[in-house]
Design an enzyme around this catalytic site. Structure first.
Site, short mmCIF file in Angstrom:
data_model
loop_
_atom_site.label_atom_id
_atom_site.label_comp_id
_atom_site.label_asym_id
_atom_site.label_seq_id
_atom_site.Cartn_x
_atom_site.Cartn_y
_atom_site.Cartn_z
N TYR A 114 -1.85 0.82 10.57
CA TYR A 114 -1.96 0.10 9.29
C TYR A 114 -0.76 0.40 8.41
CZ TYR A 114 -3.64 -0.82 4.54
OH TYR A 114 -3.76 -1.24 3.25
N SER A 155 0.85 -1.19 0.00
CA SER A 155 0.00 0.00 0.00
C SER A 155 0.87 1.24 0.00
CB SER A 155 -0.91 0.02 1.24
OG SER A 155 -1.59 1.26 1.34
#
Length: 251
Positions: A157, A144
């Protein structure tokens, strides 16, 4: 074995209910992929995902896999590879978590890290070794852009994805020259069912766009794929923005 264009004919998805993974599987089935394994926790959702791909003409099988149970990974993935060579392993499992709640509950934060990083390290090493043993194949890892630099509103995250990204790059270096290959996929924010209703986010993408980028990356044998591609340039700038300034940016 892969076809002449470099696309896989057999696919193992780790995280078999992932919207991105299923969009990728649909796209690859349309490009002649014929055998698909969906690995995940046994559930009606996993079976429904398998049925949806069978309807496209693929031979689809399911395998029990739990990212939070690393001790089971070697046996679980070994059963799949024992059935025949796998051209592409798509490591697609992960959880976004809830930053506001996770900050106040360390056990929740550890679950995010355990799924996104620890579980991926275990599964990635097992899959990488299996690809090396068979002498060919690609491990595509869904990372990501959140892992590129810590942000106040998703650093738990983001830190897990940063660890995953670094691990995947290192594994790619370790496998270089063995016939196996690692491709890191760095999407921006992906609009999915679970993120419906969120405010508009710059450079957001879709599962289908990620699937298209994965296909192109496989054809090119890319090491890193950005989705959308402009994020490569954006992050090359943001990495060097002074921290005091970065904190105030709406990113």
């Amino acid at each position: 074995m892969k076809d002449a264009s470099g696309l896989p004919q057999s696919l193992l998805v780790l995280g078999g209910t992932s919207e991105i993974a299923l969009a990728t599987a649909r796209r690859l089935i349309a490009r002649r992929a014929r055998t698909v394994w969906l690995a995940g926790r046994p559930s009606p959702a996993l079976e429904q995902a398998a049925e949806s791909l069978r309807a496209l003409g693929a031979d689809v099988r399911t395998a029990a896999f739990d990212a939070l149970d690393p001790a089971s990974h070697e046996a679980a993935l070994g059963k799949v590879f024992a059935e025949g060579d796998i051209d592409l392993v798509l490591l697609a499992f992960g959880v976004l978590g809830d930053q506001a709640h996770d900050e106040r509950d360390p056990l929740r934060a550890v679950r995010v890290a355990g799924t996104n990083y620890t579980g991926a390290v275990s599964a990635g090493l097992v899959a990488g070794r299996a690809l090396q043993t068979q002498g060919h194949g690609c491990l595509a890892v869904l990372s990501s852009v959140a892992g590129e630099r810590a942000r106040r509103d998703d650093f738990i995250y983001g830190s897990s994805k940063a660890g995953l990204d670094t691990f995947a790059q290192g594994l790619g270096d370790a496998l270089h020259g063995t016939g196996a290959h690692v491709m890191v996929v760095r999407p921006g924010f992906v609009r999915k069912r679970g993120t419906a209703g969120r405010e508009r986010i710059p450079f957001a993408t879709t599962p289908e766009a990620v699937a298209t980028a994965v296909e192109l990356g496989l054809r090119r044998r890319s090491d890193i794929v950005w989705v959308p591609g402009v994020l490569r340039l954006v992050m090359s700038v943001l990495r060097h923005v002074p921290r005091a300034v970065y904190r105030r940016l709406p990113v």
